[in-house]
Enzyme design. Structure first.
Site, short mmCIF file in Angstrom:
data_model
loop_
_atom_site.label_atom_id
_atom_site.label_comp_id
_atom_site.label_asym_id
_atom_site.label_seq_id
_atom_site.Cartn_x
_atom_site.Cartn_y
_atom_site.Cartn_z
CG ASP A 102 22.69 1.63 -23.68
OD1 ASP A 102 21.70 1.40 -23.89
OD2 ASP A 102 23.74 1.18 -24.24
CG HIS A 117 22.94 -7.68 -17.45
ND1 HIS A 117 23.69 -7.86 -18.66
CD2 HIS A 117 22.17 -9.07 -17.07
CE1 HIS A 117 23.66 -9.18 -18.75
NE2 HIS A 117 22.95 -9.94 -17.94
CB CYS A 125 23.17 3.84 0.19
SG CYS A 125 24.01 3.33 1.56
CB ALA A 232 22.51 -3.70 -34.84
#
Ligand code: OAD
Length: 249
Positions: A102, A117, A125, A232
């Site tokens: 994110d 990740h 593409c 957190a």
């Protein structure tokens, strides 16, 4: 709330490694994967997060990632992200490794973030690799399939899917930092996805002090030297404040 032992460990440490997962962004309003109501409650990962699923139903997969990206852009970094960014100036060396796509750590001010990740903000593409322009997002947001302006191939998010290798440089760097860390903080991750979940064990083998911050104990909780139960966005600001208070004594 914050044990004195942890403050002492952090004060004495030269290299801290922080591993974050979806839980750190939960207080920004973003769903995690495996909590009740999380992404994998709604969908099976094999229907969305792999190349075969993408080729089978590009509209579904593009639409899902485009909708997540939109929600992420509308979200704000929370006190957990902000405390981690501030923590990096309060200690000699902090390496931030995330499984999140994110980019909320970067928006909170963390300068160097190792993304294991990938990230959801870029699409490219699947055939020729060309990065998709911003206009592709309007196509996907409108529920249509976006394809490459260069070759007509399907465009996909720059995230790691199941069955794919992690970006080599990011993984190598994270591994190397785990090997020399003296404290490792594992925050908001279930500890179920490898190789990310190996990092705490790599650090432990080299003698690091392992700390977990999570609302519920993760799969790695038994390996930890200290487990701090809580959000957190509450624990990290408290940790930062305790560290700063102690520093001024
Ligand atoms: P998970 O959804 O597996 O785990 C989220 C963790 O965050 C859980 O352990 C929760 O208890 C914890 N949590 C929830 N809210 C929290 C809060 N406010 N404060 C602290 N902890 C909280 O997410 P990840 O461990 O990040 O991979 O999942 C790892 C990977 O699995 C993801 O990167 C994704 C997914 O499949 C890919 O897509 C490749």
């Amino acid at each position: 709330m914050i044990p004195r032992k942890l403050i002492d460990k952090l004060r004495a440490s030269e290299r801290i490694l922080v591993l974050t997962g979806a839980g750190i962004s939960a207080e920004s309003g973003l769903a995690t994967f495996r909590d009740p109501g999380g992404h994998w409650d709604q969908y099976r990962p094999e229907d969305l997060a792999n190349e075969e699923a993408f080729r089978r139903d590009p509209k579904l997969v593009q639409g899902w990632y485009a909708a997540r990206r939109k929600a992420i852009l509308a979200a704000l970094p929370n006190p957990g992200h902000l405390a981690l960014a501030a923590l990096s100036s309060a200690v000699p060396e902090l390496t931030l490794v995330t499984q999140n796509v994110d980019r909320l750590h970067q928006r909170a001010g963390s300068e160097k973030v190792i993304e294991l990740h990938g990230n959801i903000h870029q699409f490219y593409c699947i055939e020729c690799g060309l990065e998709a322009p911003e206009s592709a997002f309007s196509v996907m947001d409108a529920g249509k399939v976006a394809s490459c302006a260069n070759c007509g191939g399907l465009i996909r998010p720059a995230v790691v899917w199941f069955g794919e290798a992690l970006p080599k440089q990011a993984l190598d760097e994270a591994w190397a930092r785990a090997e020399v860390a003296d404290v490792l903080l594992s925050i908001g991750t279930s500890g179920l996805v490898y190789p990310a979940a190996h990092l705490p064990m790599v650090a432990k083998r080299r003698g690091a002090f392992l700390v977990e911050i999570n609302v519920t104990p993760s799969a790695l909780a038994n390996e930890m030297d200290l487990v701090l139960g809580g959000k957190a966005g509450e624990v990290l600001p408290a940790l930062l404040a305790a560290l700063q208070t102690h520093k001024n004594v």
